[in-house]
Design an enzyme around this catalytic site. Structure first.
Site, PDB file in Angstrom:
ATOM      1  N   CYS A   1       0.883  -1.196   0.193  1.00 25.44           N
ATOM      2  CA  CYS A   1      -0.068   0.005   0.183  1.00 25.44           C
ATOM      3  C   CYS A   1       0.994   1.291   0.233  1.00 25.44           C
ATOM      4  CB  CYS A   1      -0.838  -0.143   1.207  1.00 25.44           C
ATOM      5  SG  CYS A   1      -1.742  -1.475   1.122  1.00 25.44           S
TER       6      CYS A   1
ATOM      7  N   HIS B   1      -3.984   7.081   3.157  1.00 27.43           N
ATOM      8  CA  HIS B   1      -4.296   5.614   2.496  1.00 27.43           C
ATOM      9  C   HIS B   1      -5.424   5.306   3.020  1.00 27.43           C
ATOM     10  CE1 HIS B   1      -4.267   1.525   1.261  1.00 27.43           C
ATOM     11  NE2 HIS B   1      -3.963   1.032   2.480  1.00 27.43           N
TER      12      HIS B   1
ATOM     13  N   ASN C   1     -10.322  -0.540   0.058  1.00 31.47           N
ATOM     14  CA  ASN C   1      -8.901  -0.647   0.154  1.00 31.47           C
ATOM     15  C   ASN C   1      -8.036  -0.848  -1.169  1.00 31.47           C
ATOM     16  OD1 ASN C   1      -6.055  -0.570   0.599  1.00 31.47           O
ATOM     17  ND2 ASN C   1      -6.091  -1.820   2.368  1.00 31.47           N
TER      18      ASN C   1
HETATM   19  O1  UT7 Z   1      -3.841  -1.594   3.540  1.00 32.34           O
HETATM   20  C1  UT7 Z   1      -3.141  -1.793   4.890  1.00 32.34           C
HETATM   21  C2  UT7 Z   1      -3.507  -3.262   5.412  1.00 32.34           C
HETATM   22  N1  UT7 Z   1      -4.817  -3.459   5.924  1.00 32.34           N
HETATM   23  C3  UT7 Z   1      -5.383  -2.605   6.890  1.00 32.34           C
HETATM   24  O2  UT7 Z   1      -4.965  -1.521   7.195  1.00 32.34           O
HETATM   25  C4  UT7 Z   1      -6.585  -3.243   7.442  1.00 32.34           C
HETATM   26  C5  UT7 Z   1      -6.521  -3.361   9.388  1.00 32.34           C
HETATM   27  N2  UT7 Z   1      -7.631  -3.923   9.767  1.00 32.34           N
HETATM   28  C6  UT7 Z   1      -8.652  -3.737   9.712  1.00 32.34           C
HETATM   29  O3  UT7 Z   1      -9.068  -2.852   9.191  1.00 32.34           O
HETATM   30  C7  UT7 Z   1      -9.702  -4.419  10.864  1.00 32.34           C
HETATM   31  O4  UT7 Z   1      -8.819  -5.023  11.501  1.00 32.34           O
HETATM   32  C8  UT7 Z   1     -10.977  -5.323  10.108  1.00 32.34           C
HETATM   33  C9  UT7 Z   1     -11.829  -4.384   9.410  1.00 32.34           C
HETATM   34  C10 UT7 Z   1     -10.051  -6.505   8.941  1.00 32.34           C
HETATM   35  C11 UT7 Z   1     -11.354  -6.149  11.247  1.00 32.34           C
HETATM   36  O5  UT7 Z   1     -11.871  -5.198  12.004  1.00 32.34           O
HETATM   37  P1  UT7 Z   1     -11.826  -5.590  13.637  1.00 32.34           P
HETATM   38  O6  UT7 Z   1     -12.704  -4.283  14.341  1.00 32.34           O
HETATM   39  O7  UT7 Z   1     -10.354  -5.611  13.832  1.00 32.34           O
HETATM   40  O8  UT7 Z   1     -12.428  -6.861  13.843  1.00 32.34           O
HETATM   41  P2  UT7 Z   1     -11.696  -8.156  14.427  1.00 32.34           P
HETATM   42  O9  UT7 Z   1     -10.892  -8.784  13.660  1.00 32.34           O
HETATM   43  O10 UT7 Z   1     -11.391  -7.917  15.912  1.00 32.34           O
HETATM   44  O11 UT7 Z   1     -13.000  -9.224  14.543  1.00 32.34           O
HETATM   45  C12 UT7 Z   1     -14.167  -8.679  15.684  1.00 32.34           C
HETATM   46  C13 UT7 Z   1     -15.330  -9.796  15.207  1.00 32.34           C
HETATM   47  C14 UT7 Z   1     -14.756 -11.244  15.187  1.00 32.34           C
HETATM   48  O12 UT7 Z   1     -15.632 -12.178  15.853  1.00 32.34           O
HETATM   49  P3  UT7 Z   1     -15.843 -12.702  17.242  1.00 32.34           P
HETATM   50  O13 UT7 Z   1     -14.204 -13.244  17.318  1.00 32.34           O
HETATM   51  O14 UT7 Z   1     -15.775 -11.405  18.221  1.00 32.34           O
HETATM   52  O15 UT7 Z   1     -16.802 -13.428  17.319  1.00 32.34           O
HETATM   53  C15 UT7 Z   1     -14.602 -11.678  13.692  1.00 32.34           C
HETATM   54  O16 UT7 Z   1     -14.755 -13.024  13.333  1.00 32.34           O
HETATM   55  O17 UT7 Z   1     -15.862  -9.693  13.953  1.00 32.34           O
HETATM   56  C16 UT7 Z   1     -15.759 -10.879  13.228  1.00 32.34           C
HETATM   57  N3  UT7 Z   1     -15.680 -10.321  11.802  1.00 32.34           N
HETATM   58  C17 UT7 Z   1     -16.535 -10.194  10.961  1.00 32.34           C
HETATM   59  N4  UT7 Z   1     -18.022  -9.979  11.252  1.00 32.34           N
HETATM   60  C18 UT7 Z   1     -18.558  -9.876  10.225  1.00 32.34           C
HETATM   61  C19 UT7 Z   1     -14.322 -10.400  11.055  1.00 32.34           C
HETATM   62  N5  UT7 Z   1     -14.794 -10.081   9.789  1.00 32.34           N
HETATM   63  C20 UT7 Z   1     -16.074  -9.990   9.619  1.00 32.34           C
HETATM   64  C21 UT7 Z   1     -17.152  -9.594   8.672  1.00 32.34           C
HETATM   65  N6  UT7 Z   1     -18.251  -9.538   8.991  1.00 32.34           N
HETATM   66  N7  UT7 Z   1     -16.593  -9.394   7.234  1.00 32.34           N
END
Ligand code: UT7
Length: 328
Positions: free
Chosen positions: A115, A255, A285
């Site tokens: 990125c 970004h 993204n």
């Molecule tokens: O370009 C640079 C590289 N990339 C980034 O900058 C991305 C950085 N990361 C993020 O943007 C975020 O971490 C995400 C959007 C990917 C995830 O959001 P989060 O608030 O960090 O969620 P999490 O991974 O901590 O997951 C929270 C919950 C989990 O469920 P449990 O374990 O609490 O029951 C996940 O399984 O949300 C669940 N989850 C989803 N639920 C519905 C993860 N993805 C999804 C989804 N829909 N798509």
């Protein structure tokens, strides 16, 4: 070195027409429009059709930038293309773009800084200009993330989109141009955002196809924390080097990965929301393409005026992070 050396005299972009909405993804994986919008700010992304290769998209975008600057492809002496999803593994996609554009006098090469690829490219192109090795440099950020995303993995497939943005760099004029650049990496954290297989260490075979380890893998929450920290560092360093503070910034173009990362970055730099450009809702993204696509939108919408101070800041796999302050 005495700055500014280089300034942007043209921009361009290409976004595929095909839209992948949150409603589409609800059918593909266990997710919801509410969750995606709340946790990321994304409503939809653009996805390429098979003919929309990076060279094809970048050729369209490059023509816009060249037109704006009153140049032809044969005037280019340098093409630097940031991508993590090259059209082919050999040769570089920059060489394919060179051929498709007819930039017969250019040296062309790719940069893989994920990125941060566009800002790494800007830094390299400016350096080539400062050493007298370039005068008309095309810097490209280009991705087809849809080709490496596993559409069964809800942790990644909701985030990414395709597209290309470009900027044309020429010698600075009238004190307008690049005021500072900053690049940093930390390879110890590589496995938080990576493709485990598909390279020469583990070439694609039946096992790889079976476990999808040639596709993108991400530890989202960990990446998020590092993104917030590193984007803040990148803002600080570009501002410090240019002798500026957040109050001097007319527009921040970060970004576009997640609205929560964008908000945290702006807050850290002391830049109010009305001075922050956001299009993550429409494109998701697009990795290396996200900043130059947003920059081109800002230019064409009249959001950037001559003399404005623009701050660009990126973070991506590697990890890599980078920034650039510009007097427009
Ligand atoms: O370009 C640079 C590289 N990339 C980034 O900058 C991305 C950085 N990361 C993020 O943007 C975020 O971490 C995400 C959007 C990917 C995830 O959001 P989060 O608030 O960090 O969620 P999490 O991974 O901590 O997951 C929270 C919950 C989990 O469920 P449990 O374990 O609490 O029951 C996940 O399984 O949300 C669940 N989850 C989803 N639920 C519905 C993860 N993805 C999804 C989804 N829909 N798509």
């Amino acid at each position: 070195m005495q700055r500014p050396i280089a300034r942007i005299t043209g921009t361009g972009r290409y976004s595929p027409a095909k839209v992948l909405s949150n409603a589409d993804l609800e059918v593909m994986v266990d997710t919801s429009d509410d969750w995606i919008r709340e946790r990321t700010g994304i409503r939809e992304r653009r996805i390429t059709e098979s003919h929309e290769t990076i060279a094809y998209m970048a050729t369209e975008a490059a023509r816009q930038a060249l037109d704006e600057a009153g140049l032809g492809p044969e005037d280019l002496d340098t093409i630097v293309l940031g991508t993590a999803t090259p059209d082919r593994l050999l040769p570089s996609t920059a060489c394919d773009l060179q051929a498709s554009l007819g930039a017969v006098h250019a040296a062309a090469f790719d940069i893989d800084a994920a990125c941060s690829g566009f800002l790494y490219g800007m830094t390299v192109a400016e350096g080539l200009m400062s050493s007298g090795n370039a005068r008309n440099a095309l810097v490209v950020g280009a991705e087809r993330l849809s080709t490496i995303v596993n559409y069964q993995d809800r942790g990644t497939c909701i985030l990414f989109g395709d597209g290309v943005g470009v900027a044309l760099l020429q010698p600075a004029d009238n004190g307008q141009g690049v005021l500072s650049t900053y690049m940093k990496s930390d390879g110890r954290l590589a496995d938080l955002l990576y493709r485990p297989a598909g390279g020469s260490v583990r070439p694609v075979d039946q096992d790889v196809l079976q476990d999808q380890s040639h596709m993108l893998h991400m530890a989202g929450r960990e990446v998020f924390k590092h993104a917030v920290r590193s984007m803040a560092d990148a803002c600080d360093r570009a501002l410090e080097q240019a002798g500026l503070s957040g109050e001097d910034i007319d527009i921040l173009i970060p970004h576009q990965a997640n609205i929560r990362i964008i908000d945290a970055t702006a807050k850290h730099a002391g830049i109010p929301p009305e001075k922050v450009y956001v299009n993550v809702d429409r494109y998701g993204n697009t990795s290396a393409a996200s900043i130059p696509i947003a920059l081109d939108e800002c230019v064409r919408e009249g959001r950037i005026k001559s003399g404005d101070i623009v701050l660009l800041v990126a973070f991506g796999a590697g990890f890599t992070w980078a920034s650039c302050a510009i007097r427009w």
